[in-house]
Design a protein around this motif. Structure first.
Motif, short mmCIF file in Angstrom:
data_model
loop_
_atom_site.label_atom_id
_atom_site.label_comp_id
_atom_site.label_asym_id
_atom_site.label_seq_id
_atom_site.Cartn_x
_atom_site.Cartn_y
_atom_site.Cartn_z
N LEU A 3 80.53 62.67 50.68
CA LEU A 3 79.73 63.37 50.44
C LEU A 3 78.97 63.49 49.33
CD1 LEU A 3 81.79 67.08 51.49
CD2 LEU A 3 80.06 66.14 52.95
N ARG A 4 79.47 62.86 47.80
CA ARG A 4 78.86 62.02 47.01
C ARG A 4 78.21 61.55 47.48
NH1 ARG A 4 83.52 61.68 44.24
NH2 ARG A 4 83.30 63.23 43.57
N ARG A 5 78.35 60.27 48.68
CA ARG A 5 77.98 59.26 48.69
C ARG A 5 76.37 60.04 49.60
NH1 ARG A 5 79.28 53.84 49.79
NH2 ARG A 5 78.52 54.21 52.31
N ARG A 6 76.50 60.78 50.38
CA ARG A 6 75.58 61.26 50.93
C ARG A 6 74.48 62.11 50.18
NH1 ARG A 6 77.53 65.33 55.79
NH2 ARG A 6 75.19 65.77 55.45
N GLN A 7 74.81 62.85 49.15
CA GLN A 7 74.47 63.30 48.48
C GLN A 7 73.58 61.93 47.44
OE1 GLN A 7 76.61 65.85 44.82
NE2 GLN A 7 74.83 65.53 43.52
N ARG A 8 74.10 61.26 46.74
CA ARG A 8 73.39 60.15 46.14
C ARG A 8 72.50 59.49 46.94
NH1 ARG A 8 77.45 55.81 44.02
NH2 ARG A 8 75.48 55.00 43.20
N GLN A 9 72.69 59.66 47.88
CA GLN A 9 71.59 58.62 48.63
C GLN A 9 70.32 60.07 49.78
OE1 GLN A 9 73.22 58.71 53.27
NE2 GLN A 9 70.80 58.11 53.70
N SER A 10 70.74 61.23 49.33
CA SER A 10 69.30 62.01 49.50
C SER A 10 68.34 61.88 48.09
CB SER A 10 70.13 63.57 49.43
OG SER A 10 70.76 63.79 51.15
N GLU A 11 69.75 62.24 46.52
CA GLU A 11 68.41 62.13 45.98
C GLU A 11 67.90 61.03 45.78
OE1 GLU A 11 72.50 64.57 42.88
OE2 GLU A 11 71.86 62.93 42.92
N GLN A 12 68.73 59.37 45.71
CA GLN A 12 67.64 58.40 45.55
C GLN A 12 66.49 58.33 46.74
OE1 GLN A 12 70.04 54.82 45.21
NE2 GLN A 12 71.57 55.98 44.00
N VAL A 13 66.96 58.77 47.84
CA VAL A 13 66.16 58.92 48.82
C VAL A 13 64.64 59.63 47.92
CG1 VAL A 13 65.14 60.29 51.01
CG2 VAL A 13 67.13 58.36 51.05
N ALA A 14 64.84 60.53 48.36
CA ALA A 14 63.70 61.81 47.34
C ALA A 14 63.26 60.85 45.74
CB ALA A 14 64.27 62.77 47.33
N GLN A 15 64.05 60.19 45.16
CA GLN A 15 63.31 59.24 43.92
C GLN A 15 61.73 58.59 45.12
OE1 GLN A 15 66.02 57.82 41.31
NE2 GLN A 15 64.40 57.00 40.02
N VAL A 16 62.68 57.63 45.14
CA VAL A 16 61.42 56.88 46.06
C VAL A 16 60.63 57.45 46.41
CG1 VAL A 16 61.67 54.91 47.99
CG2 VAL A 16 63.66 55.18 46.38
N PRO B 185 85.24 50.70 60.69
CA PRO B 185 83.89 49.58 60.28
C PRO B 185 84.05 50.33 59.22
CG PRO B 185 83.38 51.74 62.22
CD PRO B 185 84.68 51.71 61.74
N LYS B 186 83.40 49.40 58.43
CA LYS B 186 83.15 48.58 57.17
C LYS B 186 82.14 49.98 56.86
CE LYS B 186 84.55 44.66 55.22
NZ LYS B 186 84.32 43.60 54.52
N GLN B 187 82.15 51.14 55.26
CA GLN B 187 80.57 52.08 55.23
C GLN B 187 79.49 50.58 55.44
OE1 GLN B 187 81.94 54.91 53.06
NE2 GLN B 187 82.28 56.47 54.48
N MET B 188 78.03 51.65 55.35
CA MET B 188 76.85 50.66 55.22
C MET B 188 76.84 51.59 53.15
SD MET B 188 74.27 52.36 57.45
CE MET B 188 72.65 51.73 57.12
N LYS B 189 76.24 50.15 52.96
CA LYS B 189 75.99 50.18 51.44
C LYS B 189 74.89 51.05 51.65
CE LYS B 189 77.02 45.31 50.63
NZ LYS B 189 76.59 44.06 50.06
N LEU B 190 75.39 51.63 50.10
CA LEU B 190 74.13 52.70 49.54
C LEU B 190 72.76 52.57 49.74
CD1 LEU B 190 73.90 55.63 49.46
CD2 LEU B 190 73.68 54.65 46.21
N ALA B 191 72.48 50.70 48.87
CA ALA B 191 71.09 50.67 49.14
C ALA B 191 70.91 50.87 50.29
CB ALA B 191 70.93 49.24 48.20
N ASP B 192 71.27 50.46 51.93
CA ASP B 192 71.07 49.79 52.90
C ASP B 192 70.86 51.91 53.25
OD1 ASP B 192 71.55 47.79 52.70
OD2 ASP B 192 73.48 47.29 53.47
N MET B 193 71.67 52.69 53.53
CA MET B 193 71.36 54.04 53.49
C MET B 193 70.39 54.25 53.33
SD MET B 193 74.98 55.59 52.89
CE MET B 193 74.85 56.77 53.74
N VAL B 194 69.73 54.44 51.74
CA VAL B 194 68.63 54.86 51.25
C VAL B 194 67.66 54.11 51.60
CG1 VAL B 194 67.26 54.13 49.30
CG2 VAL B 194 69.72 55.40 49.28
N GLY B 195 67.39 52.65 51.83
CA GLY B 195 66.53 52.00 53.24
C GLY B 195 66.35 52.83 54.10
N GLU B 196 67.33 52.71 54.66
CA GLU B 196 66.68 53.63 56.11
C GLU B 196 66.19 55.15 56.20
OE1 GLU B 196 70.19 54.97 59.25
OE2 GLU B 196 70.04 53.03 59.37
N GLY B 197 66.24 55.45 54.91
CA GLY B 197 66.25 56.81 55.04
C GLY B 197 64.72 57.30 54.46
#
Length: 224
Positions: free
Chosen positions: A113-126, A19-31
């Motif tokens: 792993l890079r996607r997870r790193q970017r997700q956590s960084e953007q969640v922290a920023q928001v 299955p297709k992976q979630m978009k980064l924006a959706d992952m950040v929104g979920e976090g």
């Protein structure tokens, strides 16, 4: 026949596709959503303790600093998670052998792993941005207050229903009573009778085993 076989292979290939992976924006929104829910829960518990247990007056401004502190704490956790994932990604980029477990990352895991790193960084920023937004903090406190009042209302309603329960006030009492009595006759009473029979049989067996053997004729063959 060949076309049919090709069609079958194509269908199987499609069913095997990941299955297709979630978009980064959706992952950040979920976090961010999870972090906001955790903040509201913390504020709700504080409101219940301060207002109901201690009898203090409610004021939105009183809880704004705590809302900010909770968001910043969650932002720090997200940033720490990003740093941990970055370290794992760097180690994984130098490993090209087979993995030995779920968290034993290899070079093929670097992209995820890079996607997870970017997700956590953007969640922290928001979360840090929201922690500095007075309107966002006020909204969190208001939502937490509504959740606290809803919980109190449910508890009071439940207590009143139990203490003031009367058969004549229940519209379906007669119907439910017939169903309960039928269940008592067909299920509960037979089960109780079977349980008592098993207990009686077990007690009788224990008495028989403990009773001394009756004297009988001696076996003369034992004297030889």
């Amino acid at each position: 026949m060949a076309d049919t076989m090709r069609g079958d292979r194509t269908d199987r290939t499609r069913s095997w596709r990941r299955p297709k992976q979630m978009k980064l924006a959706d992952m950040v929104g979920e976090g961010v959503y999870v972090a906001s829910a955790a903040t509201r829960l913390t504020l709700k518990n504080t409101i219940l303790v301060e207002i109901l247990a201690h009898g203090e007056d409610f004021a939105v401004e009183r809880f704004l600093p705590e809302a900010r502190d909770v968001l910043l704490s969650l932002a720090d956790e997200a940033q720490a998670d990003a740093a941990r994932v970055e370290s794992e990604r760097k180690r994984a980029s130098r490993r090209h052998t087979d993995s030995y477990g779920t968290h034993d990352y290899r070079s093929r895991d670097v992209r995820n792993l890079r996607r997870r790193q970017r997700q956590s960084e953007q969640v922290a920023q928001v979360l840090r941005e929201r922690a500095e937004d007075p309107e966002e903090l006020r909204k969190l406190v208001e939502d937490a207050r509504e959740a606290a009042w809803s919980e109190v209302e449910r508890n009071i309603d439940s207590a009143l229903r139990i203490e003031a329960a009367r058969p004549d006030l229940e519209p379906d009492y007669a119907k439910l009573r017939d169903a309960r009595m039928q269940s008592l006759r067909l299920v509960d009473l037979p089960r109780l009778a079977a349980h008592r029979r098993r207990n009686a049989q077990g007690a009788a067996g224990e008495l028989a085993a403990a009773a001394p053997a009756k004297p009988g004729r001696a076996d003369l063959s034992e004297l030889e």
